[in-house]
Design a protein around this motif. Structure first.
Motif, PDB file in Angstrom:
ATOM      1  N   GLU A 157       0.846  -1.195   0.000  1.00 57.73           N
ATOM      2  CA  GLU A 157       0.000   0.000   0.000  1.00 57.73           C
ATOM      3  C   GLU A 157       0.880   1.242   0.000  1.00 57.73           C
ATOM      4  O   GLU A 157       2.007   1.214   0.473  1.00 57.73           O
ATOM      5  CB  GLU A 157      -0.907   0.018   1.230  1.00 57.73           C
ATOM      6  N   LYS A 158       0.339   2.342  -0.490  1.00 56.06           N
ATOM      7  CA  LYS A 158       1.093   3.590  -0.496  1.00 56.06           C
ATOM      8  C   LYS A 158       0.734   4.414   0.731  1.00 56.06           C
ATOM      9  O   LYS A 158      -0.345   4.281   1.294  1.00 56.06           O
ATOM     10  CB  LYS A 158       0.820   4.383  -1.766  1.00 56.06           C
ATOM     11  N   GLY A 159       1.681   5.246   1.145  1.00 59.00           N
ATOM     12  CA  GLY A 159       1.442   6.119   2.276  1.00 59.00           C
ATOM     13  C   GLY A 159       2.707   6.349   3.068  1.00 59.00           C
ATOM     14  O   GLY A 159       3.752   5.761   2.794  1.00 59.00           O
ATOM     15  N   ASN A 160       2.603   7.198   4.048  1.00 59.55           N
ATOM     16  CA  ASN A 160       3.721   7.483   4.950  1.00 59.55           C
ATOM     17  C   ASN A 160       3.535   6.659   6.216  1.00 59.55           C
ATOM     18  O   ASN A 160       2.960   7.110   7.196  1.00 59.55           O
ATOM     19  CB  ASN A 160       3.773   8.972   5.307  1.00 59.55           C
TER      20      ASN A 160
ATOM     21  N   LYS B   4      -5.161 -11.960   9.363  1.00 58.43           N
ATOM     22  CA  LYS B   4      -3.757 -11.625   9.553  1.00 58.43           C
ATOM     23  C   LYS B   4      -3.273 -10.919   8.288  1.00 58.43           C
ATOM     24  O   LYS B   4      -3.285 -11.501   7.221  1.00 58.43           O
ATOM     25  CB  LYS B   4      -2.946 -12.882   9.819  1.00 58.43           C
ATOM     26  N   VAL B   5      -2.893  -9.665   8.452  1.00 58.19           N
ATOM     27  CA  VAL B   5      -2.530  -8.836   7.306  1.00 58.19           C
ATOM     28  C   VAL B   5      -1.126  -8.279   7.510  1.00 58.19           C
ATOM     29  O   VAL B   5      -0.799  -7.772   8.578  1.00 58.19           O
ATOM     30  CB  VAL B   5      -3.526  -7.665   7.134  1.00 58.19           C
TER      31      VAL B   5
ATOM     32  N   LYS C 254       4.503   0.386  -0.568  1.00 51.70           N
ATOM     33  CA  LYS C 254       4.821   0.057  -1.956  1.00 51.70           C
ATOM     34  C   LYS C 254       5.916   0.936  -2.530  1.00 51.70           C
ATOM     35  O   LYS C 254       6.496   0.616  -3.555  1.00 51.70           O
ATOM     36  CB  LYS C 254       3.568   0.117  -2.824  1.00 51.70           C
ATOM     37  N   TYR C 255       6.237   2.048  -1.866  1.00 53.08           N
ATOM     38  CA  TYR C 255       7.281   2.937  -2.349  1.00 53.08           C
ATOM     39  C   TYR C 255       8.662   2.594  -1.791  1.00 53.08           C
ATOM     40  O   TYR C 255       9.631   3.267  -2.111  1.00 53.08           O
ATOM     41  CB  TYR C 255       6.935   4.394  -2.030  1.00 53.08           C
TER      42      TYR C 255
ATOM     43  N   LYS D 184      11.953  -3.553   0.926  1.00 52.40           N
ATOM     44  CA  LYS D 184      10.888  -4.562   0.955  1.00 52.40           C
ATOM     45  C   LYS D 184      11.414  -5.901   1.457  1.00 52.40           C
ATOM     46  O   LYS D 184      10.785  -6.552   2.296  1.00 52.40           O
ATOM     47  CB  LYS D 184      10.288  -4.731  -0.435  1.00 52.40           C
ATOM     48  N   VAL D 185      12.586  -6.315   0.946  1.00 50.39           N
ATOM     49  CA  VAL D 185      13.168  -7.594   1.370  1.00 50.39           C
ATOM     50  C   VAL D 185      13.485  -7.553   2.857  1.00 50.39           C
ATOM     51  O   VAL D 185      13.140  -8.478   3.602  1.00 50.39           O
ATOM     52  CB  VAL D 185      14.422  -7.923   0.530  1.00 50.39           C
TER      53      VAL D 185
END
Length: 91
Positions: A27-30, A42-43, A48-49, A55-56
């Motif tokens: 997802e995008k955002g700060n 469970k999420v 995404k930026y 990310k890894v």
């Protein structure tokens, strides 16, 4: 196990989450990446930026914190997950 910051390594991490009880979302955002449990869902949410390295690193950190049922994973992903968690514990 040597952590490689490549797209294929990221795909392996995503495959582990795909077979687990956790839902992986970009997802995008700060915000800082992490995981949460919402109404028994469970999420895992990753910004995404983030760069590939971010990310890894984030997914490895989250895998170290969550309790995955390895019985749900196929042999390939189970071996990858166990090797990754054993390496992370040594660090």
């Amino acid at each position: 196990m040597e952590v490689k910051y490549t797209k294929s390594f990221l795909n392996k991490l995503e495959d582990v989450f795909a077979e687990s009880d956790y839902i992986l979302r970009y997802e995008k955002g700060n915000f800082k990446s992490g995981y949460c449990i919402l109404n028994d869902n469970k999420v895992v949410i990753v910004n995404k930026y983030y760069t590939l390295e971010g990310k890894v690193s984030c997914l490895i950190e989250i895998l170290g914190q969550v309790d995955l049922n390895t019985k749900d994973l196929c042999d390939k992903n189970r071996n990858f997950y166990l090797e990754l968690t054993q390496t992370s514990l040594k660090l």
